[in-house]
Design an enzyme around this catalytic site. Structure first.
Site, PDB file in Angstrom:
ATOM      1  N   PHE A  43       0.838  -1.207   0.000  1.00  0.00           N
ATOM      2  CA  PHE A  43       0.000   0.000   0.000  1.00  0.00           C
ATOM      3  C   PHE A  43       0.877   1.263   0.000  1.00  0.00           C
ATOM      4  CE2 PHE A  43      -2.077   2.818   3.358  1.00  0.00           C
ATOM      5  CZ  PHE A  43      -2.722   3.616   2.428  1.00  0.00           C
ATOM      6  N   GLY A  68       1.962  -7.569  -0.649  1.00  0.00           N
ATOM      7  CA  GLY A  68       1.971  -6.627  -1.782  1.00  0.00           C
ATOM      8  C   GLY A  68       1.403  -7.296  -3.029  1.00  0.00           C
ATOM      9  N   TYR A 176       5.642  -7.173  16.238  1.00  0.00           N
ATOM     10  CA  TYR A 176       5.608  -5.968  15.406  1.00  0.00           C
ATOM     11  C   TYR A 176       6.197  -4.778  16.174  1.00  0.00           C
ATOM     12  CZ  TYR A 176       3.705  -2.316  12.313  1.00  0.00           C
ATOM     13  OH  TYR A 176       3.551  -1.229  11.471  1.00  0.00           O
ATOM     14  N   TYR A 190      23.635   2.624  13.293  1.00  0.00           N
ATOM     15  CA  TYR A 190      24.356   2.850  12.031  1.00  0.00           C
ATOM     16  C   TYR A 190      24.681   4.334  11.857  1.00  0.00           C
ATOM     17  CZ  TYR A 190      24.283  -1.782   9.835  1.00  0.00           C
ATOM     18  OH  TYR A 190      24.516  -3.097   9.529  1.00  0.00           O
TER      19      TYR A 190
HETATM   20  N1  LIG Z   1      -0.267   1.992   6.754  1.00  0.00           N
HETATM   21  C1  LIG Z   1      -0.078   2.375   7.999  1.00  0.00           C
HETATM   22  O1  LIG Z   1      -0.980   2.943   8.610  1.00  0.00           O
HETATM   23  C2  LIG Z   1       1.248   2.173   8.684  1.00  0.00           C
HETATM   24  C3  LIG Z   1       1.383   2.659  10.000  1.00  0.00           C
HETATM   25  C4  LIG Z   1       2.615   2.515  10.636  1.00  0.00           C
HETATM   26  C5  LIG Z   1       3.683   1.931   9.985  1.00  0.00           C
HETATM   27  N2  LIG Z   1       3.505   1.457   8.714  1.00  0.00           N
HETATM   28  C6  LIG Z   1       4.662   0.798   8.086  1.00  0.00           C
HETATM   29  O2  LIG Z   1       4.737   1.124   6.710  1.00  0.00           O
HETATM   30  C7  LIG Z   1       5.230  -0.008   5.971  1.00  0.00           C
HETATM   31  C8  LIG Z   1       4.279  -0.359   4.852  1.00  0.00           C
HETATM   32  O3  LIG Z   1       2.991  -0.669   5.387  1.00  0.00           O
HETATM   33  P1  LIG Z   1       1.707  -0.838   4.449  1.00  0.00           P
HETATM   34  O4  LIG Z   1       0.572  -0.247   5.186  1.00  0.00           O
HETATM   35  O5  LIG Z   1       2.010  -0.362   3.085  1.00  0.00           O
HETATM   36  O6  LIG Z   1       1.534  -2.419   4.464  1.00  0.00           O
HETATM   37  P2  LIG Z   1       1.473  -3.470   3.224  1.00  0.00           P
HETATM   38  O7  LIG Z   1       1.227  -4.800   3.839  1.00  0.00           O
HETATM   39  O8  LIG Z   1       0.521  -2.991   2.186  1.00  0.00           O
HETATM   40  O9  LIG Z   1       2.929  -3.388   2.622  1.00  0.00           O
HETATM   41  C9  LIG Z   1       4.014  -4.115   3.139  1.00  0.00           C
HETATM   42  C10 LIG Z   1       4.834  -4.637   1.978  1.00  0.00           C
HETATM   43  O10 LIG Z   1       5.998  -5.303   2.485  1.00  0.00           O
HETATM   44  C11 LIG Z   1       6.168  -6.524   1.773  1.00  0.00           C
HETATM   45  N3  LIG Z   1       6.947  -7.437   2.620  1.00  0.00           N
HETATM   46  C12 LIG Z   1       6.600  -7.950   3.828  1.00  0.00           C
HETATM   47  N4  LIG Z   1       7.601  -8.721   4.316  1.00  0.00           N
HETATM   48  C13 LIG Z   1       8.611  -8.685   3.391  1.00  0.00           C
HETATM   49  C14 LIG Z   1       9.906  -9.264   3.319  1.00  0.00           C
HETATM   50  N5  LIG Z   1      10.384 -10.077   4.279  1.00  0.00           N
HETATM   51  N6  LIG Z   1      10.667  -9.008   2.214  1.00  0.00           N
HETATM   52  C15 LIG Z   1      10.191  -8.217   1.209  1.00  0.00           C
HETATM   53  N7  LIG Z   1       8.973  -7.644   1.234  1.00  0.00           N
HETATM   54  C16 LIG Z   1       8.191  -7.870   2.312  1.00  0.00           C
HETATM   55  C17 LIG Z   1       4.751  -6.985   1.470  1.00  0.00           C
HETATM   56  O11 LIG Z   1       4.654  -7.934   0.423  1.00  0.00           O
HETATM   57  C18 LIG Z   1       4.080  -5.660   1.137  1.00  0.00           C
HETATM   58  O12 LIG Z   1       4.235  -5.341  -0.236  1.00  0.00           O
HETATM   59  C19 LIG Z   1       5.425  -1.138   6.985  1.00  0.00           C
HETATM   60  O13 LIG Z   1       6.776  -1.159   7.396  1.00  0.00           O
HETATM   61  C20 LIG Z   1       4.538  -0.718   8.146  1.00  0.00           C
HETATM   62  O14 LIG Z   1       4.998  -1.233   9.363  1.00  0.00           O
HETATM   63  C21 LIG Z   1       2.320   1.562   8.067  1.00  0.00           C
END
Ligand SMILES: NC(=O)c1ccc[n+]([C@@H]2O[C@H](COP(=O)([O-])OP(=O)(O)OC[C@H]3O[C@@H](n4cnc5c(N)ncnc54)[C@H](O)[C@@H]3O)[C@@H](O)[C@H]2O)c1
Length: 354
Positions: A43, A68, A176, A190
């Site tokens: 997303f 994804g 998480y 780092y």
């Molecule tokens: N959307 C939110 O409200 C929110 C809030 C806080 C933090 N985040 C952080 O933002 C980031 C993206 O979140 P999102 O909402 O887009 O979720 P999402 O699930 O849509 O996207 C996560 C992506 O990471 C990929 N992925 C997961 N594990 C992987 C791995 N081991 N190797 C390669 N790819 C991997 C998935 O296939 C997916 O495409 C995350 O790190 C999440 O913790 C999002």
């Protein structure tokens, strides 16, 4: 750039030497800055990819497609983009040039916190380490996607970056929350030990087009239920609060953080989100009103360690990045509902007519 969802790419080619699979091959011939987005098919990652391409970057998405989707890139027509199937718990492939890294790989939905707990912990710890190693090798700027979850069940409100949080290290959310805290510790290490230009964004609940309908997070849940004419499931009595940020606002803040001068932003941690705090019950009412549906609300037990209040203090984002969110909840919900409806229409078109 044409943005509607379409078909996934066909015939991916294998490259066993690098243990990666190229889904779509980019053009490496020009001298533009190169950015890597891990989780680039998800997303948030896919919206960051779009913003970087709009700003003239060459972009590589590294994603294992666990949550994804290839269709999140189907609208991209430029050869400046490539999609590589890669799990970030493995060392990154070699690149000749890297200018920026967005470390965004990780499941982020509470329904995954139990089912994919170990993957999540390793992705955020080992995966972040690999991203930092690549940033160090290329002297690239790296932006870590951290989360408001590092504050746990907060004792102060709204949450400032200085607040150290109150997290249950053994709870169901811990793989998480705690791995994001470790990722932040690695970023700081780092930066201190190797002078890596590492920056951290603590993201508060963000929503918008390209969330999966079965994602499990509250806005796609509610919109999906309302579109299907079902009652909206509220956990607990709905009095818990969240602040929901629309995706375009968040992405502009992330890009501002990445582009800020090194002397100002290296080592920084910044909250990004919305300061419009609503109860989950108010959110449900907003979505029911946007859809003008007869669906109602049903109640279920509150999950373990569900935080009762969340709202970012955005002073740092405003002063350091001159950033403030601009899209209110009603407008963002309208855009999101429209995009979910468009996805439904695309699914209903017989494949021969696409
Ligand atoms: N959307 C939110 O409200 C929110 C809030 C806080 C933090 N985040 C952080 O933002 C980031 C993206 O979140 P999102 O909402 O887009 O979720 P999402 O699930 O849509 O996207 C996560 C992506 O990471 C990929 N992925 C997961 N594990 C992987 C791995 N081991 N190797 C390669 N790819 C991997 C998935 O296939 C997916 O495409 C995350 O790190 C999440 O913790 C999002």
């Amino acid at each position: 750039m044409n943005r509607p969802n379409g078909k996934p790419p066909e015939n991916p080619t294998e490259n066993p030497q690098q243990r990666v699979q190229i889904e779509t091959q980019g053009d490496h011939s020009d001298d533009r800055p190169h950015a890597i987005v891990t989780g680039g098919a998800g997303f948030l990652g896919s919206h960051i990819v779009d913003a970087l391409l709009d700003d003239g970057y060459r972009v590589t998405s590294l994603d294992n497609f666990s949550s994804g989707r290839p269709e999140n890139h189907a609208h991209i027509e430029t050869a400046r983009f490539e999609s590589v199937r890669h799990d970030v718990t493995e060392s990154f492939p070699d690149f000749d040039r890297v200018d920026q890294i967005y470390s965004f790989a990780s499941h982020a939905s509470p329904i995954d916190f139990r089912a994919n707990a170990i993957d999540i912990a390793l992705t955020n710890s080992v995966g972040t380490n690999h991203a930092l190693q690549t940033a160090r090798t290329h002297d690239a700027t790296i932006v870590l996607a951290s989360t408001s979850e590092v504050y746990g069940e907060p004792e102060i409100h709204p949450q400032r970056e200085e607040y150290r949080g109150r997290v249950n290290p053994r709870g169901v959310r811990a793989p998480y929350d705690e791995s994001k805290r470790l990722a932040e510790a690695l970023v700081s290490a780092y930066h201190r030990q190797h002078d890596v230009d590492a920056r951290t964004v603590r993201i508060f609940n963000t929503y918008g087009p390209r969330m999966r309908r079965n994602d499990g997070r509250v806005i796609p849940n509610f919109v999906d239920q309302a579109l299907s004419g079902e009652d909206l499931t509220v956990y607990g009595d709905g009095s818990q609060t969240r602040s929901f940020c629309y995706v375009s606002d968040l992405v502009s803040g992330i890009r501002a953080l990445a582009e800020a001068p090194r002397e100002r932003a290296a080592g920084a941690v910044v909250n990004l989100g919305s300061r419009e705090e609503v109860t989950i019950w108010e959110l449900a009412e907003t979505i029911l009103a946007a859809l003008d549906t007869r669906a109602g609300i049903s109640y279920q037990e509150l999950p373990e360690d569900d935080p009762s209040r969340r709202r970012p203090d955005l002073t740092r984002a405003e002063t350091m990045l001159d950033w403030t969110p601009s899209i209110d909840l009603e407008t963002g919900i309208r855009y999101t509902v429209d995009s979910f409806r468009q996805q439904d229409e695309l699914r209903q078109v017989p494949s021969g007519d696409v």
